[in-house]
Design a protein around this motif. Sequence first.
Motif, PDB file in Angstrom:
ATOM      1  N   GLY A 256       0.882  -0.602   0.186  1.00  0.00           N
ATOM      2  CA  GLY A 256       0.010  -0.017   0.334  1.00  0.00           C
ATOM      3  C   GLY A 256       0.904   0.986   0.145  1.00  0.00           C
ATOM      4  O   GLY A 256       1.926   1.031  -0.804  1.00  0.00           O
ATOM      5  N   TRP A 257      -0.099   2.577   0.081  1.00  0.00           N
ATOM      6  CA  TRP A 257       1.024   3.656  -0.070  1.00  0.00           C
ATOM      7  C   TRP A 257       1.000   4.090   1.387  1.00  0.00           C
ATOM      8  O   TRP A 257       0.374   3.795   2.743  1.00  0.00           O
ATOM      9  CB  TRP A 257      -0.060   4.937  -0.423  1.00  0.00           C
ATOM     10  N   LEU A 258       2.538   5.170   1.860  1.00  0.00           N
ATOM     11  CA  LEU A 258       2.756   4.747   3.181  1.00  0.00           C
ATOM     12  C   LEU A 258       2.820   6.710   2.715  1.00  0.00           C
ATOM     13  O   LEU A 258       3.485   6.875   2.933  1.00  0.00           O
ATOM     14  CB  LEU A 258       4.321   4.838   3.624  1.00  0.00           C
ATOM     15  N   ILE A 259       1.796   7.453   3.813  1.00  0.00           N
ATOM     16  CA  ILE A 259       1.647   9.001   3.733  1.00  0.00           C
ATOM     17  C   ILE A 259       2.282   9.635   5.086  1.00  0.00           C
ATOM     18  O   ILE A 259       2.040   9.147   6.084  1.00  0.00           O
ATOM     19  CB  ILE A 259       0.437   9.377   3.728  1.00  0.00           C
ATOM     20  N   ALA A 260       3.036  10.473   5.154  1.00  0.00           N
ATOM     21  CA  ALA A 260       3.969  11.765   6.457  1.00  0.00           C
ATOM     22  C   ALA A 260       2.481  12.418   7.129  1.00  0.00           C
ATOM     23  O   ALA A 260       2.708  13.423   5.618  1.00  0.00           O
ATOM     24  CB  ALA A 260       5.059  12.083   6.260  1.00  0.00           C
TER      25      ALA A 260
END
Length: 409
Positions: A256-260
Amino acid sequence: MESPGEDRLDGMRQDTLDPAVFVTPEEDGRSTRVELFVEGRSVSRCWIVSQQIRLGRAVVRMDGIGGVGTEPAFRKRGYARRVLSAAIRAMEAGDAGLSMLYGIPNFYENFGYAQAGPEYLIEVEPSSGSGTPKRWTTRPATMADFEEIRRLYDLAIEDAIGAAVRKPNCYAWRRLQEQLQHGDVQECVLAISPSGEARGYARRAEGYWAADVLGRDNPGWRVVGEVISLDGEAARVLIDKGLARVAPLDPARHRGWLIAAPHDSAVATAAEWMGHRLRRDEKASGGSMARLLDAYRLLRDAAPELARRLSVSGCRLRRPLIVATPSAQVELSREEAGLSVRPCANAAGGIARDVWTVSGQELVRAVLGEAVPDDVCRLQRTGLTQEAAEALRAMFPRRCSHMYLPDRY
């Protein structure tokens, strides 16, 4: 000889306590090089990077530290310690009240830095598309959208803590402008409302060191460098549709995606509502770290937001409150125009005052929304009146301090 050659002295200033260290303003107008010379050769250095960050409605001057390093043949001789000590002296003599850095573990504590807070992350796994609000769409950004993207960022961080105030010519904007000018349709996508208005954007932002480090430390996740939204609907369409457009997943590599992003943002609220996981990466040492440079300058810069919080809460603060750190005492008092901030020699004598005795590190964490004033108050020996304690709770609520990846130094 422990100084640069004569041909390098233009603009260089020798440190007051360490004659082998020189301080030089860079041509970009926002950074300063601090370097140590051995026999005319620069062998150890760091940069002071001056920035402005949001503290809600206030803008706070902050000096960041980056690029710390020593040539391999000259390590283990204490040169980095001397360079950082000189950098701190230069910052303390400047205009900033706060210094921050992203550091390695078990080193920067020696120079007064402490944990500034966790890394706030959002894990987004692919969904079926049920999170998209009706009639909302996404589309690739073009150069014609550049000023609108800047406007969206400025609006989204108006109440943020720790976000960089981006100048028009800052690196984050210059690089995006270059990418859009070259027709990179995957770098940034916009969230478009049913009325056709742009309400947010997702930006891939690969190649920034902070994004690269986050990806290295989180194998299996595709890092998206920046997701900005003005409301929940825009955030939902960006999460559900926009991420796949700016950062397509490789099923063999990515779950999946990782958002800060801060957990008190519209993006985090929408992600949690959609069933995605909010994650706090806490570190005992290293990572996001901060140091108090000057209590008066920090509280002076923060005063507009502190005054707003007091006004909203209804706290009166009828007598002055002294913030007493080991290095300085600062008086806060309410006035019709807002909050008055004054340095004071001591808290004894004169009119009645409340005194909040706090370490420099705890004051910084309180300003950044990462300390609970109730806990600090319980640790001090002298008591506070109920009114003063309520004022502290109002001025320093828990928040999520966060600087977006493209702005990290």
